[in-house]
Design a protein around this motif. Structure first.
Motif, PDB file in Angstrom:
ATOM      1  N   UNK A 403       4.369 -11.783  17.604  1.00 44.27           N
ATOM      2  CA  UNK A 403       4.275 -10.331  17.771  1.00 44.27           C
ATOM      3  C   UNK A 403       2.898  -9.821  17.364  1.00 44.27           C
ATOM      4  N   UNK A 404       2.369 -10.316  16.259  1.00 46.68           N
ATOM      5  CA  UNK A 404       1.058  -9.870  15.792  1.00 46.68           C
ATOM      6  C   UNK A 404      -0.036 -10.245  16.780  1.00 46.68           C
ATOM      7  N   UNK A 405       0.082 -11.419  17.378  1.00 47.06           N
ATOM      8  CA  UNK A 405      -0.944 -11.887  18.309  1.00 47.06           C
ATOM      9  C   UNK A 405      -1.055 -10.975  19.521  1.00 47.06           C
ATOM     10  N   UNK A 406       0.082 -10.541  20.058  1.00 42.81           N
ATOM     11  CA  UNK A 406       0.064  -9.788  21.310  1.00 42.81           C
ATOM     12  C   UNK A 406       0.010  -8.274  21.138  1.00 42.81           C
ATOM     13  N   UNK A 407       0.285  -7.778  19.942  1.00 41.66           N
ATOM     14  CA  UNK A 407       0.403  -6.322  19.804  1.00 41.66           C
ATOM     15  C   UNK A 407      -0.910  -5.600  20.076  1.00 41.66           C
ATOM     16  N   UNK A 408      -2.005  -6.100  19.546  1.00 38.87           N
ATOM     17  CA  UNK A 408      -3.279  -5.392  19.734  1.00 38.87           C
ATOM     18  C   UNK A 408      -3.701  -5.400  21.200  1.00 38.87           C
ATOM     19  N   UNK A 409      -3.430  -6.485  21.916  1.00 40.95           N
ATOM     20  CA  UNK A 409      -3.764  -6.549  23.345  1.00 40.95           C
ATOM     21  C   UNK A 409      -2.998  -5.467  24.098  1.00 40.95           C
ATOM     22  N   UNK A 410      -1.707  -5.343  23.794  1.00 43.69           N
ATOM     23  CA  UNK A 410      -0.868  -4.347  24.469  1.00 43.69           C
ATOM     24  C   UNK A 410      -1.318  -2.938  24.141  1.00 43.69           C
ATOM     25  N   UNK A 411      -1.657  -2.692  22.868  1.00 47.30           N
ATOM     26  CA  UNK A 411      -2.093  -1.346  22.481  1.00 47.30           C
ATOM     27  C   UNK A 411      -3.413  -0.974  23.145  1.00 47.30           C
ATOM     28  N   UNK A 412      -4.302  -1.937  23.299  1.00 44.47           N
ATOM     29  CA  UNK A 412      -5.570  -1.664  23.972  1.00 44.47           C
ATOM     30  C   UNK A 412      -5.333  -1.284  25.434  1.00 44.47           C
ATOM     31  N   UNK A 413      -4.365  -1.918  26.083  1.00 45.74           N
ATOM     32  CA  UNK A 413      -4.031  -1.552  27.466  1.00 45.74           C
ATOM     33  C   UNK A 413      -3.479  -0.127  27.523  1.00 45.74           C
ATOM     34  N   UNK A 414      -2.660   0.230  26.540  1.00 44.62           N
ATOM     35  CA  UNK A 414      -2.124   1.590  26.495  1.00 44.62           C
ATOM     36  C   UNK A 414      -3.233   2.608  26.267  1.00 44.62           C
ATOM     37  N   UNK A 415      -4.180   2.260  25.410  1.00 45.74           N
ATOM     38  CA  UNK A 415      -5.323   3.144  25.174  1.00 45.74           C
ATOM     39  C   UNK A 415      -6.095   3.370  26.472  1.00 45.74           C
ATOM     40  N   UNK A 416      -6.361   2.288  27.196  1.00 42.78           N
ATOM     41  CA  UNK A 416      -7.113   2.387  28.443  1.00 42.78           C
ATOM     42  C   UNK A 416      -6.327   3.157  29.502  1.00 42.78           C
ATOM     43  N   UNK A 417      -5.008   3.145  29.409  1.00 44.75           N
ATOM     44  CA  UNK A 417      -4.175   3.856  30.386  1.00 44.75           C
ATOM     45  C   UNK A 417      -4.360   5.367  30.291  1.00 44.75           C
ATOM     46  N   UNK A 418      -4.912   5.839  29.183  1.00 43.68           N
ATOM     47  CA  UNK A 418      -5.202   7.267  29.014  1.00 43.68           C
ATOM     48  C   UNK A 418      -6.660   7.587  29.324  1.00 43.68           C
ATOM     49  N   UNK A 419      -7.435   6.577  29.722  1.00 44.39           N
ATOM     50  CA  UNK A 419      -8.848   6.813  29.995  1.00 44.39           C
ATOM     51  C   UNK A 419      -9.568   7.273  28.739  1.00 44.39           C
ATOM     52  N   UNK A 420     -10.494   8.210  28.888  1.00 45.90           N
ATOM     53  CA  UNK A 420     -11.258   8.709  27.747  1.00 45.90           C
ATOM     54  C   UNK A 420     -10.381   9.357  26.696  1.00 45.90           C
ATOM     55  N   UNK A 421      -9.278   9.982  27.135  1.00 46.15           N
ATOM     56  CA  UNK A 421      -8.358  10.593  26.182  1.00 46.15           C
ATOM     57  C   UNK A 421      -7.801   9.550  25.213  1.00 46.15           C
ATOM     58  N   UNK A 422      -7.580   8.337  25.681  1.00 48.79           N
ATOM     59  CA  UNK A 422      -7.023   7.301  24.827  1.00 48.79           C
ATOM     60  C   UNK A 422      -7.941   6.888  23.701  1.00 48.79           C
ATOM     61  N   UNK A 423      -9.254   7.075  23.911  1.00 54.47           N
ATOM     62  CA  UNK A 423     -10.229   6.680  22.886  1.00 54.47           C
ATOM     63  C   UNK A 423     -10.391   7.743  21.813  1.00 54.47           C
TER      64      UNK A 423
END
Length: 607
Positions: A403-423
């Protein structure tokens, strides 16, 4: 143009974290009997509103702790000051029974599933409060198993209390400068105090330096200290309960004294990448009073229940961070328009495909983690079979690492899904990523946990227990479903002998890490097959989705591939040669570095 003029983004609405969740309500229907589910379901819906209306505002007011070491007169005071939001979160979660649920055991072995469901819903909106609560849970379990009658009478009720005016939290002090995760090099010394008798156990003074002590605002801590010779390594360590402040028991209106009252000095607060509101410190112990817990010189064995519980919290926290980030990204897709304002993101196939991949991972990790949580509940209530206990031994480090290995990868994809707002910090995804990164390190990295599974499988019957369960899940799949899913089921069947081969002694050093990933991919796939089988048998409305999720997870997996890819990685590890080890070392250190020869010689002894 004024800011309030022109285009105005439509605010997204996350909704109740339980009722809006795509995984948890259905999973609970499978794991929890109807007599328990009706009460649990009702409380989780209520708690979802609590997350939105109470926990989230408190989280917004949580600030990093502040340490004042000296007062204006130059006197050492070590005044640790935490924020209103941090203290409010702690109190709110104690009132919700976040520890009490597990020891009241109202729902018997299902109490763990119920309590961890609440944790999953709350993780994203409670900063990192489940770090001290996980250690409080672990401390409660250790005292339940090994504490004196007086500790069980006086301390456990405080650790599990729903009244924040009297409730305790606990820390855990293992990490020291020489060894990190390797506690065999512990420098802290415990010395028995002669002619002192305490109802809480043999009394010692502790002298040493703890390099990483999370939850320094806690009331008590479990710590390892040396009671045997240095040459004994970890076999010379014992486990102690240390009050952080004296007196330990105070009236509800009395303020907590500084840690100096038990000869504990806060050297400094850690400057971490994330988890900044959690007061983590370097501590000097100079004659601190402590009580021996469990047998002398068996500290590592005695603290194992704490590690098992905190690793489970780490796994559920990683999954909870994904849940929160995915909820934000999904809600945003329903509000944000693209293509000159003519299309919502939720109607864009490419965008939805990315969210579907994150959702797939979230489903796999949720089922995987809760399969371990369910077994933990059965073990604690004494209703687990021997094979279930053995299987839990493999599942605990694997779930935490996977779970720890994959969580940050998934969260980064979610961040990018919001574009600039995600950052932007306002969305909260940035804090989730920063805080979630600690799960890759806390309670063991992937490599450390890979070796822990090797130790687990060295016990007779552990791998066999897993294989028996795996074949049982495959056999339970009804013929119509087996026909429909013949391809992914074949992939699982082919992976099982490879897992068995990976853990046959001597274990190749380059196979341990890919073995953990293959085991985790296979187990999570079997968990999803269990759910698809249940969904098929009960004629659930989600049966087609459950079947598709299982198929995709086996064949495609997360970033890095599915089960077949994990199998190929393990094969490479099993087939590794001395020449590959030497090439690895040259790539990293160059051709002349002395480290190259040392690495090769170490590998030669195992390959």
């Amino acid at each position: 143009m004024r800011a309030e003029e022109g285009f105005q983004p439509t605010p997204y609405v996350e909704g109740n974290p339980f009722t809006a969740d795509t995984v948890l309500p259905s999973l609970l229907k499978r794991l929890v009997p109807p007599s328990v589910l009706s009460e649990v379901d009702e409380d989780l819906q209520r708690f979802g509103d609590v997350v939105l209306t109470k926990l989230r505002p408190l989280s917004a007011r949580a600030e990093p702790a502040r340490l004042v070491q000296y007062n204006q007169w130059g006197q050492r005071v070590d005044d640790l000051q935490t924020s209103e939001g941090w203290r409010g979160l702690k109190a709110a979660l104690q009132e919700e029974g976040m520890i009490g649920i597990f020891y009241e055991r109202k729902y018997k072995e299902y109490s763990r599933v119920y309590g961890f469901a609440k944790i999953l819903l709350a993780v994203g909106d409670t900063q990192v409060m489940f770090c001290p609560l996980s250690m409080t849970d672990g401390c409660s379990r250790v005292l339940e198993l090994m504490g004196t009658p007086e500790l069980k009478r006086d301390v456990i009720p405080r650790l599990t209390s729903r009244d924040p005016n009297i409730a305790f939290t606990a820390g855990q002090w293992m990490t020291e400068r020489p060894g990190g995760s390797d506690v065999s090099q512990t420098e802290t010394i415990a010395t028995p105090i002669p002619n002192i008798t305490s109802p809480y156990g043999p009394t010692y003074t502790i002298n040493g330096f703890k390099w990483f002590s999370s939850a320094t605002d806690s009331d008590v801590a479990l710590a390892l200290a040396r009671t045997g010779p240095v040459s004994a390594g970890s076999r010379g360590l014992s486990l102690f309960l240390i009050p952080l402040r004296r007196p330990l028991f105070r009236g509800p209106e009395e303020s907590a004294p500084p840690a100096l009252t038990n000869n504990i000095r806060i050297h400094r607060l850690k400057n971490k990448i994330g988890t900044k509101v959690l007061p983590t410190a370097e501590l000097e112990l100079n004659g601190s009073e402590a009580y021996l817990i469990g047998p002398l010189n068996q500290g590592v064995k005695s603290i194992t229940p704490v590690l098992n519980i905190t690793r489970m919290y780490s796994a559920i926290s990683s999954v909870g961070y994904i849940r929160k980030a995915l909820t934000i990204a999904t809600a945003y897709s329903k509000a944000r328009t693209v293509s000159s304002g003519e299309q919502l993101l939720k109607d864009n196939p490419l965008h939805v495909s990315v969210l579907a991949k994150v959702n797939l991972l979230y489903r796999a990790l949720t089922h995987f983690t809760f399969s371990a949580v369910a077994l933990l509940g059965k073990v604690e209530c004494g209703v687990a079979s021997e094979e279930e206990e053995l299987r839990l031994r493999m599942l605990t480090p694997a779930a935490k690492a996977f779970a720890a290995h994959y969580s940050s990868i998934a969260m980064e994809e979610c961040m990018a899904a919001l574009g600039g707002m995600g950052y932007m910090e306002e969305t909260g995804i940035g804090r989730l990523i920063d805080d979630g990164l600690v799960e890759k390190v806390w309670e063991g990295t992937v490599s450390v946990l890979s070796l822990d599974i090797v130790r687990a499988t060295s016990k007779r019957g552990v791998v066999e227990a897993f294989l028996k369960w795996a074949n049982g899940v495959l056999s339970a799949c009804p013929p119509p479903l087996q026909t429909k899913l013949s391809s992914p089921i074949s992939v699982i069947r082919e992976s099982l002998p490879l897992i068995s081969a990976a853990y046959k002694a001597p274990v190749s050093p380059l196979a341990t890490r890919p073995a953990l990933f293959l085991f985790s991919h296979a187990t999570s796939s079997l968990n999803l097959l269990e759910h698809a089988t249940w969904s098929f048998a009960t004629q659930s409305t989600s049966v087609e989705v459950d079947i598709e999720v299982f198929r995709r997870w086996v064949e495609e997996g997360a970033w890095g591939g599915g089960l077949a890819t994990a199998a190929e990685e393990l094969k490479r590890g099993l087939e590794a040669t001395i020449e590959r080890v030497a090439a690895d070392s040259k790539i990293v250190y160059g051709t002349e570095d002395e480290a190259k020869d040392a690495v090769v010689e170490l590998a030669r002894a195992h390959l």
